[in-house]
Design a protein around this motif. Structure first.
Motif, PDB file in Angstrom:
ATOM      1  N   ASP A  74     -46.519   9.890  -6.971  1.00 30.90           N
ATOM      2  CA  ASP A  74     -45.432   9.634  -7.959  1.00 30.90           C
ATOM      3  C   ASP A  74     -46.004  10.024  -9.476  1.00 30.90           C
ATOM      4  OD1 ASP A  74     -43.614   9.184  -9.925  1.00 30.90           O
ATOM      5  OD2 ASP A  74     -42.672   7.241  -8.869  1.00 30.90           O
ATOM      6  N   ASN A  75     -46.521  10.982  -9.656  1.00 37.68           N
ATOM      7  CA  ASN A  75     -46.879  11.287 -11.088  1.00 37.68           C
ATOM      8  C   ASN A  75     -45.992  11.425 -12.151  1.00 37.68           C
ATOM      9  OD1 ASN A  75     -49.567  11.450 -10.176  1.00 37.68           O
ATOM     10  ND2 ASN A  75     -49.173  13.611  -9.259  1.00 37.68           N
ATOM     11  N   THR A  76     -45.094  10.326 -12.325  1.00 38.02           N
ATOM     12  CA  THR A  76     -44.138  10.261 -13.490  1.00 38.02           C
ATOM     13  C   THR A  76     -44.033   8.696 -14.035  1.00 38.02           C
ATOM     14  OG1 THR A  76     -42.349   9.720 -12.196  1.00 38.02           O
ATOM     15  CG2 THR A  76     -42.764  12.284 -12.254  1.00 38.02           C
ATOM     16  N   ASP A  77     -43.244   8.532 -14.957  1.00 40.04           N
ATOM     17  CA  ASP A  77     -43.012   7.326 -15.234  1.00 40.04           C
ATOM     18  C   ASP A  77     -41.402   6.991 -14.933  1.00 40.04           C
ATOM     19  OD1 ASP A  77     -41.392   9.013 -16.688  1.00 40.04           O
ATOM     20  OD2 ASP A  77     -41.896   8.075 -18.980  1.00 40.04           O
ATOM     21  N   ASP A  79     -40.956   6.011 -11.550  1.00 44.77           N
ATOM     22  CA  ASP A  79     -40.819   5.059 -10.468  1.00 44.77           C
ATOM     23  C   ASP A  79     -39.668   5.121  -9.589  1.00 44.77           C
ATOM     24  OD1 ASP A  79     -41.316   2.723  -8.870  1.00 44.77           O
ATOM     25  OD2 ASP A  79     -40.719   1.371 -10.276  1.00 44.77           O
ATOM     26  N   ILE A  80     -39.888   6.551  -8.743  1.00 44.30           N
ATOM     27  CA  ILE A  80     -39.044   6.852  -8.024  1.00 44.30           C
ATOM     28  C   ILE A  80     -38.570   5.655  -6.775  1.00 44.30           C
ATOM     29  CG2 ILE A  80     -40.924   7.925  -6.185  1.00 44.30           C
ATOM     30  CD1 ILE A  80     -37.747   9.577  -7.109  1.00 44.30           C
ATOM     31  N   ALA A  81     -39.511   4.966  -6.530  1.00 44.82           N
ATOM     32  CA  ALA A  81     -39.222   3.777  -5.410  1.00 44.82           C
ATOM     33  C   ALA A  81     -38.001   3.201  -5.962  1.00 44.82           C
ATOM     34  CB  ALA A  81     -40.371   2.770  -5.147  1.00 44.82           C
ATOM     35  N   SER A  82     -37.972   2.593  -7.315  1.00 41.75           N
ATOM     36  CA  SER A  82     -36.836   1.897  -7.896  1.00 41.75           C
ATOM     37  C   SER A  82     -35.600   2.672  -7.729  1.00 41.75           C
ATOM     38  CB  SER A  82     -37.254   1.315  -9.454  1.00 41.75           C
ATOM     39  OG  SER A  82     -38.260   0.797  -9.229  1.00 41.75           O
ATOM     40  N   LYS A  91     -35.908  -2.115   0.242  1.00 42.02           N
ATOM     41  CA  LYS A  91     -37.453  -2.257  -0.334  1.00 42.02           C
ATOM     42  C   LYS A  91     -38.411  -2.117   1.093  1.00 42.02           C
ATOM     43  CE  LYS A  91     -37.547  -3.894  -4.814  1.00 42.02           C
ATOM     44  NZ  LYS A  91     -38.037  -4.938  -5.553  1.00 42.02           N
ATOM     45  N   LEU A  96     -45.272   2.311  -0.288  1.00 41.61           N
ATOM     46  CA  LEU A  96     -45.730   3.089  -1.601  1.00 41.61           C
ATOM     47  C   LEU A  96     -47.335   3.453  -0.994  1.00 41.61           C
ATOM     48  CD1 LEU A  96     -45.130   0.455  -4.219  1.00 41.61           C
ATOM     49  CD2 LEU A  96     -43.781   2.431  -3.629  1.00 41.61           C
ATOM     50  N   SER A 107     -46.741  -5.572  -3.304  1.00 41.02           N
ATOM     51  CA  SER A 107     -45.880  -4.754  -3.969  1.00 41.02           C
ATOM     52  C   SER A 107     -44.427  -5.039  -3.724  1.00 41.02           C
ATOM     53  CB  SER A 107     -46.131  -3.342  -3.341  1.00 41.02           C
ATOM     54  OG  SER A 107     -45.374  -3.120  -2.289  1.00 41.02           O
ATOM     55  N   TYR A 109     -42.433  -4.143  -1.507  1.00 38.83           N
ATOM     56  CA  TYR A 109     -42.287  -2.925  -0.595  1.00 38.83           C
ATOM     57  C   TYR A 109     -42.784  -3.304   0.766  1.00 38.83           C
ATOM     58  CZ  TYR A 109     -40.165  -0.622  -4.771  1.00 38.83           C
ATOM     59  OH  TYR A 109     -39.383  -0.517  -5.986  1.00 38.83           O
TER      60      TYR A 109
END
Length: 112
Positions: A74-77, A79-82, A91, A96, A107, A109
């Motif tokens: 996940d190279n973004t800000d 937070d795809i998990a959220s 969760k 992760l 975590s 998760y």
């Protein structure tokens, strides 16, 4: 199996949304969504020219295995998990994968 179908739908919806977002500071970059034939592995890439340099970069790498969603990258800000949790995924069903084992335990998760 019903659980996996829901995961596929949620992941696909979110990644298609992310693919559609224009990158305003890099208009020559295009987002490519790559999905395997079983719809168990999803990769979103940025590909194209940025500041006179060719870019081919991984944005997201998500895999469904053993009835869990593994986020490998996940190279973004974002937070795809959220985001997946907001879409109704527990969760306990999200791993992760990019974290070392000791950090997975902290975590909130799934650990595997």
């Amino acid at each position: 199996m019903e659980k996996v179908i829901k995961y596929q739908e949620v992941i696909l919806k979110e990644l298609k949304h992310r693919q559609s977002i224009k990158i305003y500071n890099a208009p020559n970059l295009k987002r490519h969504l790559v999905i395997n034939k079983n719809k168990t592995e999803f990769v979103l890439l940025d590909v194209g020219w940025f500041n006179k340099k060719y870019v081919s970069g991984l944005v997201f790498h998500i895999e469904i295995k053993n009835e869990k969603i593994w986020i490998h990258e996940d190279n973004t800000d974002v937070d795809i998990a959220s985001v997946l949790v907001e879409e109704g995924i527990s969760k306990e069903d999200i791993v992760l994968g990019f974290l070392p084992d000791y950090a997975k335990e902290l975590s909130n998760y799934a650990i595997a």
